[in-house]
Design an enzyme around this catalytic site. Structure first.
Site, mmCIF file in Angstrom:
data_model
loop_
_atom_site.group_PDB
_atom_site.id
_atom_site.type_symbol
_atom_site.label_atom_id
_atom_site.label_comp_id
_atom_site.label_asym_id
_atom_site.label_seq_id
_atom_site.Cartn_x
_atom_site.Cartn_y
_atom_site.Cartn_z
ATOM 1 C CE LYS A 67 7.866 -6.931 8.680
ATOM 2 N NZ LYS A 67 8.926 -7.020 7.651
ATOM 3 N NE ARG A 110 8.803 -4.884 3.921
ATOM 4 C CZ ARG A 110 9.707 -4.371 4.734
ATOM 5 N NH1 ARG A 110 10.911 -4.019 4.281
ATOM 6 N NH2 ARG A 110 9.433 -4.201 6.008
ATOM 7 C CG HIS A 137 17.244 -15.509 3.182
ATOM 8 N ND1 HIS A 137 17.093 -16.723 2.558
ATOM 9 C CD2 HIS A 137 16.004 -14.938 3.213
ATOM 10 C CE1 HIS A 137 15.833 -16.892 2.229
ATOM 11 N NE2 HIS A 137 15.140 -15.836 2.609
ATOM 12 C CD GLN A 138 15.737 -9.330 3.472
ATOM 13 O OE1 GLN A 138 15.560 -8.371 2.740
ATOM 14 N NE2 GLN A 138 15.288 -9.372 4.701
ATOM 15 C CG ASN A 159 29.230 -11.322 2.695
ATOM 16 O OD1 ASN A 159 28.286 -10.571 2.959
ATOM 17 N ND2 ASN A 159 29.512 -12.389 3.422
ATOM 18 C CB SER A 199 22.754 -7.265 9.977
ATOM 19 O OG SER A 199 23.825 -8.188 10.041
ATOM 20 N N GLY A 220 19.818 -2.266 4.320
ATOM 21 C CA GLY A 220 19.976 -3.033 5.543
ATOM 22 C C GLY A 220 19.777 -2.272 6.834
ATOM 23 C CG ASP A 222 16.080 -2.867 9.713
ATOM 24 O OD1 ASP A 222 17.086 -2.935 10.463
ATOM 25 O OD2 ASP A 222 15.477 -3.886 9.316
ATOM 26 C CE LYS A 226 20.411 -4.036 11.680
ATOM 27 N NZ LYS A 226 19.522 -4.785 10.761
#
Length: 321
Positions: A67, A110, A137-138, A159, A199, A220, A222, A226
């Protein structure tokens, strides 16, 4: 070679198919029948973007590919999702390109499926309140996947930018659940399951905000640097992950390991729970944490499933290469 356009993905694969693909590939990883290659993920010095490659090979399913994509934080202003990606599948017998599959929706599905797998195998059976940290969004995908795993009666959410919480409220309403916007102390005190999907590069959720018996899915983190939760939280939890190498290098566990609070050997790949090689949760008071770093094999499994369905429905475009 086949092309499965992004616009066809929604009609091909949903939460159930994504869950089955991800759970199956985690099990294959635990059986050492599938493996990921090292991740390449870098800031490109343009548009504040992070770009990279995730790849791997599932020997059992004969799925090989990668990917390519990343995170463009300015895309929302252009009417696009911040995460942009494409999956390329190759014929493992010849190395020839097999398919080009739109990866944006697949990535969201996923990622949500991975946290759902962790909830199914690690959360308390009597979990009633779902806590959501992050409203990007996710987050909607995460909520939809999570509620399929337990009989949740309420969703609480936080948030950094409260005006975005409308996304969580609308999703909860769609699912027939009441929603309450809360402060982090309240969220940690009430939630039985917490999903973080941000993020962030600084801890949001602290160890003393989490009560015994909670399951946390950190989805989040990755990228190196982070961080969504305080490193001390991992020291007090039983930690699981999708892949150990990514967990300690680019995942949530990178900070706790670097600070000497936990060791690499303290982390268990969730595939071992799926195949019965690890018991998972051992008590009702245990805090469990899933470090979902996002592995290439998840993308490949979801893309391969989408390709099969696209071919069956006649919506895969065939081109000469």
């Amino acid at each position: 070679m086949f092309i499965v356009p992004e616009g066809e993905i929604a009609g091909l694969i949903g939460e159930d198919a994504a869950y089955q693909a991800v759970e199956g590939v985690f099990a294959a990883m635990a059986r050492e029948e599938a493996y990921n290659f090292p991740v390449v993920r870098e800031a490109i010095g343009y548009a504040d973007a992070l770009y990279g490659f995730k790849s791997g090979f599932d020997r059992a399913g004969l799925v090989l590919g990668l990917k390519s994509g990343g995170y463009w934080p300015g895309n929302a202003e252009k009417g696009l999702t911040n995460h942009q990606s494409t999956v390329v599948l190759f014929d493992p017998d010849t190395g020839r390109p097999q398919a080009l599959v739109g990866g944006n929706l697949l990535t969201a599905l996923r990622t949500a499926a991975a946290s759902a797998v962790s909830i199914n195998h690690l959360a308390r059976k009597d979990a009633k309140v779902l806590g959501m940290i992050g409203a990007g969004h996710q987050s909607a995908f995460q909520m939809r996947a999570a509620v399929r795993q337990r009989s949740f009666e309420k969703v609480v959410g936080w948030n950094l930018h409260p005006e975005m919480l409308v996304r969580l409220e609308e999703t909860a309403t769609e699912l027939g659940l009441p929603f309450e916007a809360v402060k982090l102390d309240h969220l940690g005190a009430e939630a039985d399951v917490i999903v973080s999907i941000t993020s962030s590069f600084a801890p949001i959720l602290m160890a003393d905000q989490v009560r015994p018996g909670t399951h946390i899915a950190c989805m989040g983190t990755d990228t190196k640097g982070k961080q969504e939760v305080e490193a001390a939280l991992l020291a007090g939890a039983t930690v699981f992950t999708d892949e150990l190498a990514q967990s300690v290098s680019i995942g949530e566990a990178q900070h706790a390991v670097a600070e000497g609070l936990i060791a690499e050997g303290d982390i268990t790949e969730i595939g071992r729970v799926i195949i019965g090689a690890h018991p998972g949760r051992r008590s009702e008071d245990e805090v469990t944490l899933f470090d979902g770093t996002g592995v290439g094999l998840q993308d490949l499994a979801a893309a391969a499933a989408a390709l099969r369905l696209a071919q069956e429905k006649g919506v895969a475009l065939e081109v000469e290469v």
